[in-house]
Design a protein around this motif. Structure first.
Motif, PDB file in Angstrom:
ATOM      1  N   GLY A   5       0.771  -1.098  -0.052  1.00 22.89           N
ATOM      2  CA  GLY A   5       0.091  -0.050   0.025  1.00 22.89           C
ATOM      3  C   GLY A   5       0.813   1.174   0.092  1.00 22.89           C
ATOM      4  N   ASP A  48      -4.833  -1.708   0.504  1.00 23.66           N
ATOM      5  CA  ASP A  48      -3.565  -1.217  -0.546  1.00 23.66           C
ATOM      6  C   ASP A  48      -4.048  -0.793  -1.678  1.00 23.66           C
ATOM      7  OD1 ASP A  48      -2.167  -2.081   1.637  1.00 23.66           O
ATOM      8  OD2 ASP A  48      -1.208  -3.914   0.789  1.00 23.66           O
ATOM      9  N   PRO A 207       9.587  -1.641  -2.283  1.00 27.25           N
ATOM     10  CA  PRO A 207      10.112  -1.874  -0.766  1.00 27.25           C
ATOM     11  C   PRO A 207       9.048  -1.768   0.103  1.00 27.25           C
ATOM     12  CG  PRO A 207      10.508   0.444  -1.587  1.00 27.25           C
ATOM     13  CD  PRO A 207      10.016  -0.111  -2.911  1.00 27.25           C
ATOM     14  N   ASN A 209       6.365  -4.182   2.524  1.00 21.06           N
ATOM     15  CA  ASN A 209       6.397  -5.060   3.622  1.00 21.06           C
ATOM     16  C   ASN A 209       6.769  -6.340   3.023  1.00 21.06           C
ATOM     17  OD1 ASN A 209       5.809  -7.155   5.807  1.00 21.06           O
ATOM     18  ND2 ASN A 209       4.840  -5.239   6.770  1.00 21.06           N
ATOM     19  N   ILE A 241      16.429  -0.278   5.788  1.00 21.07           N
ATOM     20  CA  ILE A 241      17.432   0.704   5.757  1.00 21.07           C
ATOM     21  C   ILE A 241      18.035   0.669   7.057  1.00 21.07           C
ATOM     22  CG2 ILE A 241      18.535   3.080   5.312  1.00 21.07           C
ATOM     23  CD1 ILE A 241      15.859   3.524   3.547  1.00 21.07           C
ATOM     24  N   MET A 317      12.828   7.611   0.005  1.00 16.18           N
ATOM     25  CA  MET A 317      11.866   8.404  -0.799  1.00 16.18           C
ATOM     26  C   MET A 317      11.504   9.364  -0.145  1.00 16.18           C
ATOM     27  SD  MET A 317      10.095   5.128  -2.854  1.00 16.18           S
ATOM     28  CE  MET A 317       9.782   4.189  -1.547  1.00 16.18           C
TER      29      MET A 317
HETATM   30  P1  GDP Z   1       1.551  -0.756   3.526  1.00 12.55           P
HETATM   31  O1  GDP Z   1       0.654  -1.773   2.895  1.00 12.55           O
HETATM   32  O2  GDP Z   1       0.833   0.562   3.594  1.00 12.55           O
HETATM   33  O3  GDP Z   1       2.054  -1.102   4.994  1.00 12.55           O
HETATM   34  O4  GDP Z   1       2.848  -0.532   2.800  1.00 12.55           O
HETATM   35  P2  GDP Z   1       3.799  -1.393   1.949  1.00 12.55           P
HETATM   36  O5  GDP Z   1       3.730  -2.674   2.402  1.00 12.55           O
HETATM   37  O6  GDP Z   1       3.797  -0.839   0.648  1.00 12.55           O
HETATM   38  O7  GDP Z   1       5.175  -0.869   2.629  1.00 12.55           O
HETATM   39  C1  GDP Z   1       5.686  -0.613   3.848  1.00 12.55           C
HETATM   40  C2  GDP Z   1       6.981  -0.675   4.012  1.00 12.55           C
HETATM   41  O8  GDP Z   1       7.444   0.387   3.102  1.00 12.55           O
HETATM   42  C3  GDP Z   1       7.659  -0.333   5.195  1.00 12.55           C
HETATM   43  O9  GDP Z   1       7.670  -1.354   5.819  1.00 12.55           O
HETATM   44  C4  GDP Z   1       8.949   0.451   4.972  1.00 12.55           C
HETATM   45  O10 GDP Z   1      10.099  -0.496   5.348  1.00 12.55           O
HETATM   46  C5  GDP Z   1       8.746   0.628   3.422  1.00 12.55           C
HETATM   47  N1  GDP Z   1       9.278   2.009   3.305  1.00 12.55           N
HETATM   48  C6  GDP Z   1       8.416   3.113   3.320  1.00 12.55           C
HETATM   49  N2  GDP Z   1       9.132   4.485   2.955  1.00 12.55           N
HETATM   50  C7  GDP Z   1      10.148   4.085   2.575  1.00 12.55           C
HETATM   51  C8  GDP Z   1      11.077   4.580   2.027  1.00 12.55           C
HETATM   52  O11 GDP Z   1      11.260   5.924   1.659  1.00 12.55           O
HETATM   53  N3  GDP Z   1      12.265   3.755   1.240  1.00 12.55           N
HETATM   54  C9  GDP Z   1      12.357   2.489   1.356  1.00 12.55           C
HETATM   55  N4  GDP Z   1      13.458   1.830   0.876  1.00 12.55           N
HETATM   56  N5  GDP Z   1      11.431   1.789   2.047  1.00 12.55           N
HETATM   57  C10 GDP Z   1      10.266   2.564   2.407  1.00 12.55           C
END
Ligand code: GDP
Ligand code: CA
Length: 341
Positions: A5, A48, A207, A209, A241, A317
Protein backbone atom coordinates in the motif's frame (compact mmCIF):
# COMPACT_ATOMS: atom_id res chain seq x y z
CA UNK A 1 5.64 -4.26 -10.29
CA UNK A 2 4.66 -6.04 -7.09
CA UNK A 3 3.58 -3.69 -4.32
CA UNK A 4 1.74 -3.19 -1.05
CA UNK A 5 0.00 0.00 0.00
CA UNK A 6 1.60 3.19 1.27
CA UNK A 7 5.29 2.24 0.80
CA UNK A 8 4.47 0.60 -2.50
CA UNK A 9 2.55 3.62 -3.76
CA UNK A 10 5.49 5.94 -3.10
CA UNK A 11 7.68 3.74 -5.25
CA UNK A 12 5.07 3.31 -8.00
CA UNK A 13 4.73 7.09 -8.17
CA UNK A 14 8.53 7.30 -8.60
CA UNK A 15 8.45 4.71 -11.39
CA UNK A 16 5.63 6.53 -13.14
CA UNK A 17 7.64 9.75 -12.96
CA UNK A 18 10.84 8.12 -14.25
CA UNK A 19 8.88 6.58 -17.14
CA UNK A 20 7.32 9.96 -17.98
CA UNK A 21 10.72 11.66 -17.92
CA UNK A 22 12.98 9.14 -19.62
CA UNK A 23 11.14 6.12 -20.94
CA UNK A 24 8.15 7.25 -22.96
CA UNK A 25 6.16 4.38 -24.38
CA UNK A 26 6.85 2.04 -21.46
CA UNK A 27 3.75 0.74 -19.75
CA UNK A 28 3.54 -0.07 -16.06
CA UNK A 29 1.31 -2.70 -14.48
CA UNK A 30 1.10 -2.95 -10.70
CA UNK A 31 0.17 -6.19 -8.93
CA UNK A 32 -1.22 -5.06 -5.59
CA UNK A 33 -1.50 -6.96 -2.31
CA UNK A 34 -5.03 -8.05 -1.38
CA UNK A 35 -4.19 -9.75 1.92
CA UNK A 36 -5.18 -6.68 3.98
CA UNK A 37 -8.69 -6.69 2.49
CA UNK A 38 -11.70 -7.31 4.70
CA UNK A 39 -15.42 -6.95 5.17
CA UNK A 40 -16.61 -4.19 7.45
CA UNK A 41 -20.14 -2.83 7.84
CA UNK A 42 -21.16 -4.95 4.88
CA UNK A 43 -18.55 -3.30 2.65
CA UNK A 44 -15.49 -4.76 0.96
CA UNK A 45 -12.45 -2.70 1.99
CA UNK A 46 -9.20 -3.03 -0.01
CA UNK A 47 -6.65 -0.80 1.75
CA UNK A 48 -3.61 -1.36 -0.45
CA UNK A 49 -5.46 -0.93 -3.74
CA UNK A 50 -7.06 2.23 -2.34
CA UNK A 51 -3.71 3.62 -1.16
CA UNK A 52 -2.49 3.14 -4.74
CA UNK A 53 -5.62 4.66 -6.25
CA UNK A 54 -5.54 7.73 -4.00
CA UNK A 55 -1.77 8.31 -4.17
CA UNK A 56 -1.52 7.95 -7.93
CA UNK A 57 -4.57 10.14 -8.54
CA UNK A 58 -3.28 12.86 -6.19
CA UNK A 59 -6.25 12.33 -3.85
CA UNK A 60 -4.37 11.03 -0.84
CA UNK A 61 -3.80 12.91 2.40
CA UNK A 62 -0.07 13.66 2.28
CA UNK A 63 0.04 14.89 5.87
CA UNK A 64 -1.65 11.87 7.45
CA UNK A 65 -0.04 9.54 4.92
CA UNK A 66 -3.19 7.55 4.05
CA UNK A 67 -6.82 8.11 3.13
CA UNK A 68 -8.18 11.00 1.09
CA UNK A 69 -7.35 14.65 1.32
CA UNK A 70 -10.13 16.88 2.68
CA UNK A 71 -11.74 13.87 4.34
CA UNK A 72 -14.52 14.07 6.92
CA UNK A 73 -15.78 11.33 9.21
CA UNK A 74 -19.42 12.00 9.86
CA UNK A 75 -20.70 8.66 8.59
CA UNK A 76 -18.04 6.76 10.50
CA UNK A 77 -19.14 8.46 13.74
CA UNK A 78 -22.69 7.21 13.12
CA UNK A 79 -21.47 3.68 12.36
CA UNK A 80 -19.43 3.68 15.56
CA UNK A 81 -22.38 4.99 17.57
CA UNK A 82 -24.42 2.03 16.32
CA UNK A 83 -21.55 -0.30 17.15
CA UNK A 84 -21.33 -1.45 13.54
CA UNK A 85 -17.67 -0.52 13.17
CA UNK A 86 -15.02 -0.61 15.93
CA UNK A 87 -13.69 2.63 17.36
CA UNK A 88 -10.17 1.79 16.19
CA UNK A 89 -11.07 1.77 12.48
CA UNK A 90 -12.38 4.97 10.94
CA UNK A 91 -13.75 5.06 7.43
CA UNK A 92 -13.70 8.52 5.89
CA UNK A 93 -16.83 9.76 4.13
CA UNK A 94 -15.14 10.11 0.73
CA UNK A 95 -13.41 6.78 1.23
CA UNK A 96 -16.78 5.21 2.00
CA UNK A 97 -17.93 6.35 -1.42
CA UNK A 98 -15.25 4.13 -2.95
CA UNK A 99 -16.18 1.18 -0.72
CA UNK A 100 -19.88 1.50 -1.53
CA UNK A 101 -19.14 1.67 -5.27
CA UNK A 102 -16.86 -1.35 -5.02
CA UNK A 103 -19.34 -3.39 -3.01
CA UNK A 104 -22.22 -2.46 -5.33
CA UNK A 105 -20.25 -3.71 -8.32
CA UNK A 106 -19.17 -6.88 -6.53
CA UNK A 107 -22.81 -7.57 -5.62
CA UNK A 108 -23.76 -7.07 -9.27
CA UNK A 109 -21.31 -9.84 -10.17
CA UNK A 110 -18.11 -7.99 -11.06
CA UNK A 111 -14.77 -9.52 -10.07
CA UNK A 112 -12.29 -7.52 -7.94
CA UNK A 113 -10.20 -7.08 -11.12
CA UNK A 114 -13.19 -5.58 -12.92
CA UNK A 115 -13.93 -3.37 -9.92
CA UNK A 116 -10.44 -1.85 -9.75
CA UNK A 117 -10.52 -1.39 -13.53
CA UNK A 118 -13.73 0.63 -13.17
CA UNK A 119 -12.47 2.63 -10.22
CA UNK A 120 -9.31 3.69 -12.06
CA UNK A 121 -11.26 4.70 -15.17
CA UNK A 122 -12.17 7.86 -13.27
CA UNK A 123 -8.58 9.07 -12.86
CA UNK A 124 -5.62 9.28 -15.22
CA UNK A 125 -3.30 7.09 -13.18
CA UNK A 126 -0.69 6.48 -15.89
CA UNK A 127 -0.27 2.89 -14.63
CA UNK A 128 -2.65 -0.09 -14.50
CA UNK A 129 -3.56 -1.59 -11.13
CA UNK A 130 -4.41 -5.27 -10.72
CA UNK A 131 -5.37 -7.12 -7.55
CA UNK A 132 -2.91 -9.98 -6.96
CA UNK A 133 -5.89 -12.35 -6.92
CA UNK A 134 -9.65 -12.19 -7.40
CA UNK A 135 -10.08 -14.67 -4.55
CA UNK A 136 -10.52 -13.64 -0.91
CA UNK A 137 -7.35 -14.50 0.99
CA UNK A 138 -7.61 -12.12 3.95
CA UNK A 139 -4.56 -12.36 6.19
CA UNK A 140 -5.10 -13.40 9.81
CA UNK A 141 -2.54 -13.33 12.59
CA UNK A 142 -2.15 -16.15 15.09
CA UNK A 143 -1.17 -14.96 18.56
CA UNK A 144 -0.69 -16.70 21.93
CA UNK A 145 -3.74 -16.78 24.20
CA UNK A 146 -3.15 -19.14 27.13
CA UNK A 147 -6.87 -19.56 27.90
CA UNK A 148 -8.08 -20.22 24.34
CA UNK A 149 -9.45 -23.66 23.45
CA UNK A 150 -8.11 -25.34 20.31
CA UNK A 151 -10.10 -25.08 17.07
CA UNK A 152 -9.78 -26.54 13.60
CA UNK A 153 -7.59 -23.61 12.65
CA UNK A 154 -5.58 -23.07 15.83
CA UNK A 155 -3.88 -25.12 18.50
CA UNK A 156 -4.92 -24.83 22.13
CA UNK A 157 -3.61 -21.64 23.72
CA UNK A 158 -3.74 -19.69 20.45
CA UNK A 159 -6.14 -17.22 18.97
CA UNK A 160 -6.47 -15.69 15.55
CA UNK A 161 -7.38 -12.13 14.64
CA UNK A 162 -7.82 -10.37 11.33
CA UNK A 163 -4.67 -8.63 10.16
CA UNK A 164 -6.42 -5.26 10.42
CA UNK A 165 -7.18 -5.76 14.09
CA UNK A 166 -3.61 -6.81 14.84
CA UNK A 167 -2.09 -3.98 12.76
CA UNK A 168 -4.45 -1.06 13.30
CA UNK A 169 -5.90 -1.73 16.74
CA UNK A 170 -2.87 -3.32 18.42
CA UNK A 171 -0.19 -1.60 16.30
CA UNK A 172 1.46 -5.02 15.82
CA UNK A 173 2.38 -5.00 19.53
CA UNK A 174 1.12 -8.55 20.24
CA UNK A 175 3.84 -10.95 19.06
CA UNK A 176 2.65 -12.83 15.96
CA UNK A 177 3.22 -16.59 16.04
CA UNK A 178 2.42 -16.88 12.35
CA UNK A 179 0.29 -15.47 9.56
CA UNK A 180 -2.59 -17.40 8.10
CA UNK A 181 -4.28 -16.48 4.85
CA UNK A 182 -7.74 -17.93 4.78
CA UNK A 183 -8.62 -19.65 1.52
CA UNK A 184 -5.08 -19.42 0.17
CA UNK A 185 -4.92 -22.97 -1.16
CA UNK A 186 -7.99 -22.27 -3.33
CA UNK A 187 -6.69 -18.94 -4.69
CA UNK A 188 -5.13 -18.29 -8.08
CA UNK A 189 -3.41 -15.15 -9.41
CA UNK A 190 -5.60 -12.66 -11.27
CA UNK A 191 -5.43 -12.79 -15.06
CA UNK A 192 -4.09 -9.22 -15.10
CA UNK A 193 -1.26 -10.19 -12.77
CA UNK A 194 -0.28 -13.23 -14.82
CA UNK A 195 -0.47 -11.34 -18.13
CA UNK A 196 1.70 -8.57 -16.72
CA UNK A 197 4.34 -10.96 -15.41
CA UNK A 198 4.45 -13.10 -18.53
CA UNK A 199 4.70 -10.05 -20.81
CA UNK A 200 7.21 -8.04 -18.76
CA UNK A 201 10.68 -6.85 -19.71
CA UNK A 202 11.33 -5.78 -16.12
CA UNK A 203 9.67 -6.89 -12.89
CA UNK A 204 10.20 -4.56 -9.96
CA UNK A 205 9.52 -5.59 -6.38
CA UNK A 206 8.64 -2.44 -4.42
CA UNK A 207 10.15 -1.78 -0.97
CA UNK A 208 6.91 -2.96 0.59
CA UNK A 209 6.42 -5.09 3.67
CA UNK A 210 8.23 -8.33 2.76
CA UNK A 211 5.85 -10.48 4.77
CA UNK A 212 2.29 -9.15 4.67
CA UNK A 213 2.53 -7.29 1.34
CA UNK A 214 5.06 -8.97 -0.99
CA UNK A 215 4.99 -12.26 0.95
CA UNK A 216 1.23 -12.43 0.61
CA UNK A 217 1.29 -11.75 -3.13
CA UNK A 218 3.99 -14.34 -3.74
CA UNK A 219 2.26 -17.00 -1.62
CA UNK A 220 -0.74 -17.16 -3.98
CA UNK A 221 -0.42 -20.56 -5.68
CA UNK A 222 1.12 -20.04 -9.13
CA UNK A 223 2.41 -16.52 -8.48
CA UNK A 224 6.01 -17.45 -7.57
CA UNK A 225 6.15 -19.74 -10.61
CA UNK A 226 4.89 -16.89 -12.83
CA UNK A 227 7.63 -14.63 -11.49
CA UNK A 228 10.38 -17.15 -12.02
CA UNK A 229 9.00 -17.96 -15.50
CA UNK A 230 8.69 -14.29 -16.46
CA UNK A 231 10.82 -13.13 -19.41
CA UNK A 232 11.44 -9.99 -17.35
CA UNK A 233 14.47 -9.28 -15.21
CA UNK A 234 13.46 -9.09 -11.55
CA UNK A 235 14.89 -6.32 -9.38
CA UNK A 236 13.76 -5.67 -5.81
CA UNK A 237 14.27 -2.69 -3.51
CA UNK A 238 15.00 -3.19 0.18
CA UNK A 239 12.31 -1.91 2.57
CA UNK A 240 14.90 -2.10 5.35
CA UNK A 241 17.47 0.66 5.78
CA UNK A 242 20.23 0.35 8.38
CA UNK A 243 18.47 -2.46 10.20
CA UNK A 244 15.15 -0.67 10.56
CA UNK A 245 11.82 -0.70 8.75
CA UNK A 246 11.78 2.79 7.32
CA UNK A 247 8.17 3.59 8.06
CA UNK A 248 5.81 1.18 9.72
CA UNK A 249 6.15 -2.07 11.60
CA UNK A 250 7.64 -4.54 9.14
CA UNK A 251 10.07 -5.72 11.83
CA UNK A 252 7.18 -7.26 13.82
CA UNK A 253 6.21 -9.25 10.71
CA UNK A 254 9.76 -10.34 9.86
CA UNK A 255 10.26 -11.53 13.43
CA UNK A 256 7.23 -13.81 13.14
CA UNK A 257 8.72 -15.62 10.14
CA UNK A 258 12.22 -15.75 11.59
CA UNK A 259 13.88 -13.30 9.19
CA UNK A 260 16.21 -10.61 10.55
CA UNK A 261 15.31 -6.93 9.98
CA UNK A 262 18.22 -6.53 7.61
CA UNK A 263 18.55 -5.67 3.91
CA UNK A 264 20.60 -8.79 3.10
CA UNK A 265 18.35 -11.11 5.13
CA UNK A 266 15.27 -9.96 3.18
CA UNK A 267 17.08 -10.58 -0.14
CA UNK A 268 18.10 -14.06 1.03
CA UNK A 269 14.52 -14.69 2.08
CA UNK A 270 13.27 -13.77 -1.42
CA UNK A 271 16.08 -15.86 -2.91
CA UNK A 272 17.95 -15.85 -6.22
CA UNK A 273 15.98 -16.61 -9.35
CA UNK A 274 18.98 -18.58 -10.58
CA UNK A 275 18.75 -21.02 -7.66
CA UNK A 276 16.21 -23.64 -6.63
CA UNK A 277 14.81 -22.82 -3.21
CA UNK A 278 12.45 -25.68 -2.52
CA UNK A 279 13.96 -28.95 -3.70
CA UNK A 280 10.64 -30.83 -3.63
CA UNK A 281 8.77 -28.36 -5.84
CA UNK A 282 11.73 -27.10 -7.87
CA UNK A 283 10.54 -23.54 -7.18
CA UNK A 284 13.29 -21.01 -7.62
CA UNK A 285 13.86 -17.74 -5.78
CA UNK A 286 12.54 -14.41 -7.02
CA UNK A 287 15.41 -12.00 -7.53
CA UNK A 288 17.98 -11.22 -10.20
CA UNK A 289 18.94 -7.90 -8.62
CA UNK A 290 18.53 -6.13 -5.28
CA UNK A 291 19.04 -2.54 -4.23
CA UNK A 292 20.20 -1.80 -0.69
CA UNK A 293 20.66 1.60 0.89
CA UNK A 294 23.99 3.43 0.67
CA UNK A 295 24.15 3.00 4.46
CA UNK A 296 23.99 -0.78 3.91
CA UNK A 297 26.84 -1.05 1.36
CA UNK A 298 28.37 -3.82 3.50
CA UNK A 299 25.34 -5.99 2.60
CA UNK A 300 26.26 -5.99 -1.13
CA UNK A 301 28.78 -8.89 -1.01
CA UNK A 302 26.47 -10.87 1.28
CA UNK A 303 23.60 -10.55 -1.19
CA UNK A 304 25.86 -11.39 -4.15
CA UNK A 305 27.04 -14.50 -2.33
CA UNK A 306 23.40 -15.61 -2.49
CA UNK A 307 23.45 -15.33 -6.31
CA UNK A 308 21.74 -11.91 -6.55
CA UNK A 309 23.42 -8.86 -8.11
CA UNK A 310 23.32 -6.01 -5.61
CA UNK A 311 23.94 -2.26 -5.66
CA UNK A 312 23.97 0.30 -2.85
CA UNK A 313 22.03 3.48 -3.74
CA UNK A 314 20.01 6.13 -1.87
CA UNK A 315 16.83 4.36 -0.77
CA UNK A 316 14.91 7.07 1.09
CA UNK A 317 11.92 8.28 -0.90
CA UNK A 318 11.52 11.77 0.56
CA UNK A 319 9.70 13.30 -2.37
CA UNK A 320 8.86 12.67 -6.00
CA UNK A 321 12.43 13.33 -7.21
CA UNK A 322 14.09 10.93 -4.78
CA UNK A 323 11.45 8.28 -5.57
CA UNK A 324 12.03 8.79 -9.33
CA UNK A 325 15.82 8.52 -8.82
CA UNK A 326 15.31 5.24 -6.97
CA UNK A 327 13.10 3.99 -9.80
CA UNK A 328 15.83 4.94 -12.30
CA UNK A 329 18.42 3.00 -10.29
CA UNK A 330 16.18 -0.07 -10.19
CA UNK A 331 15.44 0.09 -13.94
CA UNK A 332 19.13 0.72 -14.74
CA UNK A 333 20.16 -2.36 -12.77
CA UNK A 334 17.55 -4.43 -14.60
CA UNK A 335 18.75 -3.13 -18.00
CA UNK A 336 22.36 -3.80 -17.05
CA UNK A 337 21.48 -7.39 -16.12
CA UNK A 338 19.52 -7.82 -19.35
CA UNK A 339 22.47 -6.66 -21.45
CA UNK A 340 24.78 -9.28 -19.96
CA UNK A 341 25.52 -12.17 -22.31
P1 GDP B 1 1.49 -0.71 3.57
O1 GDP B 1 0.75 -1.76 2.80
O2 GDP B 1 0.77 0.59 3.60
O3 GDP B 1 1.94 -1.19 4.90
O4 GDP B 1 2.79 -0.40 2.74
P2 GDP B 1 3.82 -1.33 2.00
O5 GDP B 1 3.75 -2.75 2.46
O6 GDP B 1 3.74 -1.08 0.56
O7 GDP B 1 5.17 -0.69 2.46
C1 GDP B 1 5.53 -0.57 3.80
C2 GDP B 1 7.05 -0.60 3.86
O8 GDP B 1 7.57 0.40 3.00
C3 GDP B 1 7.58 -0.25 5.22
O9 GDP B 1 7.68 -1.45 5.98
C4 GDP B 1 8.94 0.34 4.91
O10 GDP B 1 9.93 -0.62 5.19
C5 GDP B 1 8.91 0.64 3.42
N1 GDP B 1 9.19 2.05 3.12
C6 GDP B 1 8.43 3.13 3.42
N2 GDP B 1 9.03 4.27 2.99
C7 GDP B 1 10.19 3.89 2.40
C8 GDP B 1 11.28 4.61 1.78
O11 GDP B 1 11.30 5.83 1.69
N3 GDP B 1 12.31 3.86 1.29
C9 GDP B 1 12.33 2.49 1.38
N4 GDP B 1 13.38 1.82 0.86
N5 GDP B 1 11.35 1.79 1.97
C10 GDP B 1 10.30 2.48 2.48
CA1 CA C 1 -0.95 -2.97 3.42
Amino acid sequence: MLAGGVGGARFVRGVREEVRRHRPGASVDVIVNTGDDWWLAGLRITPDLDSMLYTLSGQNDEVRGWGRVGESERVSAELQAYGVTPEWFTLGDLDLGTHIARTAWLRAGATPSEVIARLQERWELGVTLHPATDDEVDTHVVVADPGAPGTDENAEGERELHFQEWWTRHRASIPALRFHQHGLHRAIPSVGALDALLGADIVLIAPSNPVVSIGTIVSIPGMAQAITASPGTVVGVSPIIAGAAVRGMADACLQAIGVATDAAAVAQHYGARSRVRHAASGIRGLLDGWLVASEDAAAVPVVEEAGITARAVPLWMRDLDTAADLARDAIDLALELRSRP
